[in-house]
Every structure is written in C-alpha cells, then in structure tokens.
Motif scaffolding. Sequence first.
Motif, PDB file in Angstrom:
ATOM      1  N   ASN A  67     -80.874  20.623  26.114  1.00 35.66           N
ATOM      2  CA  ASN A  67     -80.745  22.081  27.127  1.00 35.66           C
ATOM      3  C   ASN A  67     -82.263  22.051  27.723  1.00 35.66           C
ATOM      4  O   ASN A  67     -82.828  22.611  27.182  1.00 35.66           O
ATOM      5  N   VAL A  68     -81.796  23.003  28.495  1.00 31.46           N
ATOM      6  CA  VAL A  68     -83.619  23.271  29.839  1.00 31.46           C
ATOM      7  C   VAL A  68     -84.181  24.621  28.753  1.00 31.46           C
ATOM      8  O   VAL A  68     -84.846  25.161  28.856  1.00 31.46           O
ATOM      9  N   PHE A  69     -82.044  26.246  28.130  1.00 35.67           N
ATOM     10  CA  PHE A  69     -82.827  27.023  27.750  1.00 35.67           C
ATOM     11  C   PHE A  69     -81.352  27.526  27.424  1.00 35.67           C
ATOM     12  O   PHE A  69     -80.001  27.044  28.091  1.00 35.67           O
ATOM     13  N   ASN A  70     -81.312  28.825  26.299  1.00 35.25           N
ATOM     14  CA  ASN A  70     -79.779  28.571  25.811  1.00 35.25           C
ATOM     15  C   ASN A  70     -79.443  30.656  26.334  1.00 35.25           C
ATOM     16  O   ASN A  70     -80.980  31.601  26.339  1.00 35.25           O
ATOM     17  N   THR A  71     -78.666  30.765  26.428  1.00 36.54           N
ATOM     18  CA  THR A  71     -78.330  32.522  26.226  1.00 36.54           C
ATOM     19  C   THR A  71     -77.376  32.917  25.056  1.00 36.54           C
ATOM     20  O   THR A  71     -77.101  31.924  24.452  1.00 36.54           O
ATOM     21  N   GLY A  95     -69.804  39.129  32.681  1.00 41.11           N
ATOM     22  CA  GLY A  95     -70.742  39.150  32.890  1.00 41.11           C
ATOM     23  C   GLY A  95     -71.830  38.440  32.322  1.00 41.11           C
ATOM     24  O   GLY A  95     -73.229  38.104  32.306  1.00 41.11           O
ATOM     25  N   LEU A  96     -71.436  36.878  32.922  1.00 40.23           N
ATOM     26  CA  LEU A  96     -72.211  35.724  32.814  1.00 40.23           C
ATOM     27  C   LEU A  96     -73.457  35.420  33.636  1.00 40.23           C
ATOM     28  O   LEU A  96     -74.478  35.177  33.089  1.00 40.23           O
ATOM     29  N   ALA A  97     -73.338  35.951  34.690  1.00 39.05           N
ATOM     30  CA  ALA A  97     -74.107  35.412  35.747  1.00 39.05           C
ATOM     31  C   ALA A  97     -75.469  36.869  35.836  1.00 39.05           C
ATOM     32  O   ALA A  97     -76.230  36.182  35.285  1.00 39.05           O
ATOM     33  N   GLY A 155     -81.391  35.087  31.041  1.00 38.03           N
ATOM     34  CA  GLY A 155     -81.939  33.823  30.156  1.00 38.03           C
ATOM     35  C   GLY A 155     -83.247  33.155  31.273  1.00 38.03           C
ATOM     36  O   GLY A 155     -84.123  32.667  31.015  1.00 38.03           O
ATOM     37  N   LEU A 156     -82.847  33.057  32.562  1.00 35.02           N
ATOM     38  CA  LEU A 156     -82.972  32.333  33.836  1.00 35.02           C
ATOM     39  C   LEU A 156     -85.134  33.056  33.756  1.00 35.02           C
ATOM     40  O   LEU A 156     -85.806  31.962  34.178  1.00 35.02           O
ATOM     41  N   ILE A 157     -84.944  34.129  33.599  1.00 35.14           N
ATOM     42  CA  ILE A 157     -86.287  35.231  34.355  1.00 35.14           C
ATOM     43  C   ILE A 157     -86.517  34.710  33.136  1.00 35.14           C
ATOM     44  O   ILE A 157     -88.388  34.734  33.077  1.00 35.14           O
ATOM     45  N   ALA A 158     -86.432  34.930  31.742  1.00 39.67           N
ATOM     46  CA  ALA A 158     -87.887  34.678  31.106  1.00 39.67           C
ATOM     47  C   ALA A 158     -88.191  32.439  30.383  1.00 39.67           C
ATOM     48  O   ALA A 158     -89.419  33.005  30.263  1.00 39.67           O
ATOM     49  N   TYR A 159     -87.306  32.477  31.057  1.00 41.12           N
ATOM     50  CA  TYR A 159     -87.448  30.888  31.593  1.00 41.12           C
ATOM     51  C   TYR A 159     -88.678  30.614  32.569  1.00 41.12           C
ATOM     52  O   TYR A 159     -89.516  29.891  32.174  1.00 41.12           O
ATOM     53  N   GLY A 160     -88.362  31.382  33.739  1.00 38.44           N
ATOM     54  CA  GLY A 160     -89.009  31.321  34.618  1.00 38.44           C
ATOM     55  C   GLY A 160     -90.610  31.628  34.048  1.00 38.44           C
ATOM     56  O   GLY A 160     -91.660  31.942  35.026  1.00 38.44           O
TER      57      GLY A 160
END
Length: 164
Positions: A5-9, A105-107, A113-118
């Motif tokens: 896993n790279v990150f999770n939501t 709402g998945l996008a 999650g991507l913003i937090a990861y970024g």
Amino acid sequence: MTKQNVFNTKRLNIKALDTPLGSNELCQLVCILSDEVTEHLPPSFQGITTEHAAKTWLNEQVQSSQVYGLYLNEMAQLAGLLIIYVENHHAHIGYLFAKSHWGKGLATELLTGLIAYGKSQNDWHVINGGVSTENTASAHVLTKQGFVKTPSNSNDMLHFELTL
C-alpha cells in the motif's frame, strides 16, 4: 509478491502496480479501460479489449510513470487506476475508475488521500491535473478539492493545479 500500500483512504487501498498482474486483475483492468471510461483520454488508453493488450498497455505506462491500482477495501477488487509522473517538483496526475464505480465519491476520496500523501513527499510542490473539456465531472472534482484552473494551450483540455 504482495503489492505494498502506498496510502489508504476510507474505501480504497492505493497500491503500486509494478509487479505482474494475475489474470483476474488483468480482466478487471480490461473492464476499467472500457470505451466509455477512456472516451476522453489519450488514444493510447483506448481500444484495450484483451488481457494481453491490457498487460502490454500497463508495461508501457510503467516505463514513464508511476502506476497505482485503486483497490476497494471490502472486496480487494481493482476499481481504478492512478497514474503519476513527477517532473521538476510537479506531480502530474491522472485517475480513472471503472464505470460501475462512478458517482460514488471515490474520485473525491482518492484526491483527498492523494493531497495528504503529496504533502508528505519532499519533492512534490504542485499537483497538476488535466481533463477533457467534455469531462465536467472530473473538472468539478478537481475544483472541489482546491485545484485552480490554469491557462491551457489546448482547446479541448482544461488544466488544473494545486500548490502543496
């Protein structure tokens, strides 16, 4: 080999697709890359109707970008893809979900999650996304997540960016 896993939501596990996919995942990838899903994407994403074509396409993508599978937590099913290309501290992103997962709402969840990861990535200063002018749903999701529309040299593409 197990994909990490790279990150999770809440509903998604985001895993690197850098190992060979099994037949079941390749079949899911063919479904994700359906004509309706890829209608507004570059030609290289279109016309993928067999597992062999999906495998070839994925191998080409991982040569130039980071490709991640978007797996639904409750089913461990491949529901979509996230593609990232990083250059000069800009993470250029693209994402797509199988049509059966649209409107849930998945996008929005993925981008949160991507913003937090970024923000945890030292080399990411900006996230860029581009969508077809006809893809109003994706443009809305990007705007809702704080992305700002930027000038574009293309009449058929909208470009957005988010400074981290």
